[in-house]
Enzyme design. Sequence first.
Site, PDB file in Angstrom:
ATOM      1  N   LEU A  73       0.798  -1.225   0.000  1.00 18.85           N
ATOM      2  CA  LEU A  73       0.000   0.000   0.000  1.00 18.85           C
ATOM      3  C   LEU A  73       0.832   1.277   0.000  1.00 18.85           C
ATOM      4  O   LEU A  73       0.296   2.375   0.138  1.00 18.85           O
ATOM      5  CB  LEU A  73      -0.977  -0.010   1.181  1.00 18.85           C
ATOM      6  N   CYS A  74       2.140   1.149  -0.166  1.00 16.79           N
ATOM      7  CA  CYS A  74       3.005   2.336  -0.277  1.00 16.79           C
ATOM      8  C   CYS A  74       2.913   2.903  -1.689  1.00 16.79           C
ATOM      9  O   CYS A  74       2.876   2.162  -2.667  1.00 16.79           O
ATOM     10  CB  CYS A  74       4.460   1.973   0.019  1.00 16.79           C
ATOM     11  N   HIS A  75       2.892   4.229  -1.764  1.00 14.81           N
ATOM     12  CA  HIS A  75       2.889   4.896  -3.063  1.00 14.81           C
ATOM     13  C   HIS A  75       4.283   4.833  -3.687  1.00 14.81           C
ATOM     14  O   HIS A  75       5.275   4.959  -2.974  1.00 14.81           O
ATOM     15  CB  HIS A  75       2.503   6.374  -2.896  1.00 14.81           C
ATOM     16  N   MET A 110       8.446   5.001   5.330  1.00 15.38           N
ATOM     17  CA  MET A 110       8.625   3.595   4.958  1.00 15.38           C
ATOM     18  C   MET A 110       9.875   3.405   4.107  1.00 15.38           C
ATOM     19  O   MET A 110      10.556   2.382   4.218  1.00 15.38           O
ATOM     20  CB  MET A 110       7.386   3.054   4.236  1.00 15.38           C
ATOM     21  N   GLU A 111      10.199   4.391   3.294  1.00 14.30           N
ATOM     22  CA  GLU A 111      11.408   4.303   2.477  1.00 14.30           C
ATOM     23  C   GLU A 111      12.653   4.324   3.348  1.00 14.30           C
ATOM     24  O   GLU A 111      13.596   3.553   3.123  1.00 14.30           O
ATOM     25  CB  GLU A 111      11.420   5.435   1.453  1.00 14.30           C
ATOM     26  N   ASP A 125      23.674 -11.036   5.559  1.00 18.12           N
ATOM     27  CA  ASP A 125      23.943 -11.941   4.437  1.00 18.12           C
ATOM     28  C   ASP A 125      25.433 -12.073   4.160  1.00 18.12           C
ATOM     29  O   ASP A 125      25.941 -13.178   3.972  1.00 18.12           O
ATOM     30  CB  ASP A 125      23.226 -11.448   3.185  1.00 18.12           C
TER      31      ASP A 125
END
EC number: 4.6.1.17
Length: 161
Positions: A73-75, A110-111, A125
């Site tokens: 739902l992130c643009h 969010m980014e 990793d």
Amino acid sequence: MLTHLDSQGRANMVDVTDKAVTSREAVAEAFVRMLPTTLQMIVSGGHPKGDVFAVARIAGIQAAKKTSDLIPLCHPLMLTSIKVHLAAEGDDAVRITASCKLAGQTGVEMEALTAASVAALTIYDMCKAVDRGMVIESVRLLEKLGGKSGHFIADQAQVSS
């Protein structure tokens, strides 16, 4: 109020069409705890896979740009700045800070969080062969500027803009 739910409780992308374009910025952090010998190997440049910090930095930058592909739902955003900083913290951790900026209609929290998280995952990793006990922790938003909800600083009361 949960902005990503409609009146029937269904998930949807928030409509930002009528929101003003404003300057927005967010800063997030994450930590990777590890054995002191693992951190020393990273800092000294002795890792056989190469420069761990450089690879994690690039991974974080790429992740910020791909956030809308990962979080449904992130643009999709046209970010104008992404910075990822990695540094040794004490003798057993790496602190990652990520900042994102744009002039737009929705925030970049969010980014920034995605950039910090993926940089941390990249460290894991690259180093898992020598230290499977590493722990990624304390992923959080440190600061958010711009937009209707105002200025947020972690560990402080919300400040209006």
